[in-house]
Design an enzyme around this catalytic site. Structure first.
Site, PDB file in Angstrom:
ATOM      1  N   GLY A 212       0.809  -1.216   0.000  1.00 16.31           N
ATOM      2  CA  GLY A 212       0.000   0.000   0.000  1.00 16.31           C
ATOM      3  C   GLY A 212       0.837   1.259   0.000  1.00 16.31           C
ATOM      4  CG  ASP A 213       2.123   2.907   3.634  1.00 20.38           C
ATOM      5  OD1 ASP A 213       2.237   1.667   3.673  1.00 20.38           O
ATOM      6  OD2 ASP A 213       2.077   3.619   4.656  1.00 20.38           O
ATOM      7  CD  GLU A 214       4.960  -2.160   3.689  1.00 13.67           C
ATOM      8  OE1 GLU A 214       5.069  -3.134   2.922  1.00 13.67           O
ATOM      9  OE2 GLU A 214       4.738  -2.267   4.901  1.00 13.67           O
TER      10      GLU A 214
END
Length: 812
Positions: free
Chosen positions: A444-446
């Site tokens: 997701g936000d990695e």
């Protein structure tokens, strides 16, 4: 059913009537024409002997033609192939064709020949002897490994000689046709005699023949009408289908194209009819090499049944030059006896299918939201780099990103805002990375980042740059200004690293350690103190060695030609001065090994001064007014207030014309120290020196400063030149820089020119100069410099050793 029964009865009555009528005609003909028929039989037997003899001669001459053509084809193949097994097979086939030719010629000589035939056969023997000598010369050149002379001799001597042989054989075939025509004339004369003899029979059966003929004509008209209706239905069907359809006769000449075939090939049916199939239906492989006729060499060898042999990865070259990926197949057309009467070719445009396949491939390896590589692609590249590190001892680095406060944005502004933020951050990160770095979205936000050929210290710098890029970004969503941070874990990828899973686990752990330490920071998995100590000791050793080199003879200069590639007035060859350090064993140390330490400890001004003195000493020693050298200046030297005075004094002391010198500064250094760079450029150009802006385009921020900088040359960043033929963006950047340079009357120099295709494309775009291993390999600057000539013809490809290295540029 009733109509069908009536038709069957009518056909049966017609057959009876025709059988009775022709029976009467046959009886009268046999009774009254037996004498004429016996005479015709004798003539036909004679003609049969003549025809058989002509057929044998034609077959033998044709065999000679085929053997002669095959030898030329084999010889041409030997001249271009590098496969020893292929060449050995070709040599055997070459000898076999000579044997076949001799066997056919000896068999022809054993037959009864006219004087004209014997003369033509003797002329063939003379020409064959001459052509054989030339072919043997070509073969010797091929066996000696001299392919280019062999091809020249083949094209300009062997093929013309072989054409002379084929021309005489063609005359021999033509003579056979004339003889056959004469035999036909004799048959026609005999036929006229028999026809006169049979006039009585003709008068007797005239009335009956007229009646039967009338009936046959009427029945034939009915059959033709039905055939026309069938043809119309077939053509409507062919017009309606979405595949291209082409029919050809047994000679490969086109008879029909349906509308789709006309649209795909660009040929109308009218212009295509009667042309060779290869002329209209031109197929190539992916590299543009012709694939030959889709019908093969023999229609008899094509299997019966529906269209077969669908070929993928073929490209159709349309009449207007367009290339379309197609699938195509062929099927034979045979008469009721099974003899081939032509062929059917069916093909379809698979552009959309290919595009869909590319899209599916891209989707399987990329993230749909950001366009970055996905985890699958990232893991595959990680495995490749690990294998490379183990095999070649290379060092790489892995960075693991986790955005801070991203969940808060999703929760407060919605996922649409989060998605837009990810896209914006991705774009900004990519702008700050190297071309070979792989940035991937892992979750997701990695994110993950693979840094190829990157030591740990450099990886940390890149990580810090990425962190700062994200921290400085202000994301505006509607009426809100949003900020995020990022925690980055850095791990080295070394030859002794464990599995990819272990590496990613370590990177993930390092990322969380960065979060634990307060977020928005970089954490390196190795011991910070040990790494710092090792780095400091290594750099101090380089500082010491640089000091010794400056005080003694530890440095030496090389030079590399910057050659004109365009025919414009005023262009001349000049050379870039390159710096090397001598190791204790006499080997050379490349600048990238010691210049980073010199830059870190502010030794570059001293190094630049050493290069300036050494370059001027060379010019003073050799006194060549036509020699022009380019010297690189570092960004640190631009901050030296005394640099301009130092250069003035050194030039005067050396007694060298300032016009022989060109100074280069990088685009980044010029923009970062704009006022100092402007002062230096104006001062040196006022004395007659020239100036070049190096690595131009890497930042793409200096176009607005060009008017004020007033440089003489723009050196296009080699990273764009190297990949310009495969990367449309790099190509556009190179083209844009060249266009700006020409508009502003600034010369353009392309770096990293390593092969002929790049050089030719640069010349087409209008670049002025080229530099790189494909033009000239660096040489020691310890004597007179070899003359440099404009590269206005085809470029010579660089050797593999040179191409395996990065192109040197001055001082690294």
């Amino acid at each position: 059913m009733g109509r069908q029964k009536d038709n069957d009865m009518a056909i049966q009555d017609s057959r009876h009537l025709i059988a009775v009528g022709f029976g009467l005609v046959l009886a009268l003909t046999v009774a009254l024409g037996s004498i004429g028929l016996s005479r015709m039989q004798a003539i036909y037997e004679r003609m049969d002997v003549v025809v058989n003899e002509h057929n044998v001669k034609i077959a033998l001459v044709t065999g000679m033609q085929n053997a002669a053509r095959e030898r030329s084809i084999i010889l041409h193949h030997l001249a271009i192939t590098a496969d020893p097994f292929d060449r050995e097979a070709g040599l055997q086939r070459f000898g076999q064709m000579a044997s076949d030719f001799m066997v056919a010629r000896d068999a022809l000589r054993e037959l009864t020949l006219s004087e004209a035939e014997a003369a033509l056969l003797e002329e063939t023997r003379r020409l064959v002897m001459r052509g054989t000598r030339i072919q043997e010369e070509v073969l010797e050149l091929v066996l000696a490994g001299r392919e280019e002379p062999a091809r020249e001799r083949l094209i300009h001597a062997a093929i013309p000689a072989q054409n002379d042989v084929l021309a005489v054989l063609h005359e021999l075939l033509a003579y056979q046709s004339q003889s056959a025509a004469a035999a036909v004339g004799e048959a026609e004369e005999a036929y006229r005699y028999a026809r006169a003899f049979m006039q009585v029979v003709g008068l007797a059966v005239l009335v009956l023949g007229v009646l039967i003929g009338y009936y046959v004509m009427r029945r034939t008209a009915d059959v033709e009408a039905e055939l026309a209706r069938e043809k119309e239905r077939a053509e409507v069907t062919l017009h309606a289908i979405g595949d291209g359809v082409i029919t050809a006769d047994t000679w490969g000449r086109i008879e029909y194209l349906n509308p789709m075939a006309q649209a795909l090939t660009g040929w109308s049916a009218t212009f295509a009819r009667g042309r060779a199939l290869e002329e209209v239906f031109r197929i190539e492989d992916e590299r543009g090499r012709p694939l030959g006729s889709p019908l093969g060499s023999h229609l008899e060898s094509m299997p019966d049944g529906p269209v077969v042999g669908l070929t993928e990865h073929a490209w159709l070259r349309a009449r207007d030059g367009r290339r379309l990926p197609i699938e195509q197949g062929t099927a034979p057309l045979r008469d009721p006896r099974g003899r081939p009467i032509g062929a059917l070719l069916v093909f379809r445009d698979v552009s959309k299918t290919e595009e869909l396949a590319r899209q599916l491939t891209w989707a399987a390896t990329h993230d749909a939201l950001t366009g970055l590589a996905n985890r699958r692609q990232f893991d595959a590249r990680l495995r490749e780099l690990l294998a490379q590190a183990r095999q070649e001892g290379e060092q790489h680095a892995v960075l693991y990103f986790d955005l801070d406060r991203f969940k808060l944005i999703n929760d407060s502004c919605g996922h649409a805002a989060g998605d837009e933020l990810l896209r914006a951050l991705t774009k900004r990160l990519q702008e700050s990375l190297r071309a070979d770095d792989m940035l991937a979205r892992l979750g997701g936000d990695e994110f993950g980042l693979l840094l190829e050929h990157c030591p740990l210290a450099r990886a940390k710098e890149i990580a810090e740059t990425c962190r700062q890029v994200i921290a400085d970004y202000r994301f505006v969503w509607r009426d809100k200004v949003l900020e995020v941070g990022v925690s980055i874990g850095v791990v080295p990828l070394l030859p002794d690293s464990e599995s990819p899973a272990a590496i990613m686990s370590a990177a993930d752990a390092a990322c969380y350690l960065a979060k634990d330490l307060g977020r928005n920071r970089v954490y390196v998995t190795s011991d910070e103190n040990d790494v710092a100590l090792v780095r400091r000791r290594g750099e101090m050793r380089w500082v010491e060695r640089i000091g010794h080199a400056l005080r003694g003879d530890g440095f030496c200069l090389y030079y590399q030609a910057i050659a004109p590639i365009a025919e414009r007035a005023g262009q001349r060859c000049h050379y870039e001065v390159l710096l090397r350090m001598r190791d204790g064993d006499g080997s050379l140390i490349p600048p990238l090994a010691f210049l980073p330490a010199a830059e870190r400890y502010n030794l570059m001004p001293a190094v630049d001064r050493w290069v300036i003195r050494a370059t001027l000493a060379h010019l003073r020693a050799h006194r060549d007014p036509g020699l022009h050298l380019a010297i690189n200046l570092s960004g640190q030297s631009l901050t030296d207030d005394r640099l301009l005075t130092f250069i003035y004094d050194e030039i005067e002391a050396a007694g060298v014309a300032p016009e022989q010198l060109c100074f280069e500064i990088t685009e980044t250094a010029a923009i970062a120290n704009f006022e100092r760079a402007l002062e230096l450029i104006r001062g040196l150009r006022a004395r007659g020196c020239r100036f070049a802006l190096d690595d131009f385009g890497s930042g793409m921020s200096s176009f607005g400063y060009l008017r004020e900088l007033e440089v003489d040359y723009l050196k296009i960043d080699g990273s764009f030149v190297r990949d310009m033929l495969t990367d449309p963006v790099d190509h556009a950047i190179v083209e844009g820089i060249i266009r700006i340079g020409r508009i502003m009357n600034i010369g353009t120099i392309a770096e990293y020119v390593e092969d002929e295709r790049v050089l030719l494309r640069l010349r087409e775009l209008g670049a002025d100069f080229a530099q790189g291993y494909g033009i000239h390999r660096p040489q020691r600057l310890d004597g007179p410099i070899d003359a440099c000539f404009p590269v206005l013809g085809p470029a010579l490809p660089a050797d593999e050793t040179a191409l395996a290295k990065l192109n040197d540029n001055a001082n690294g």
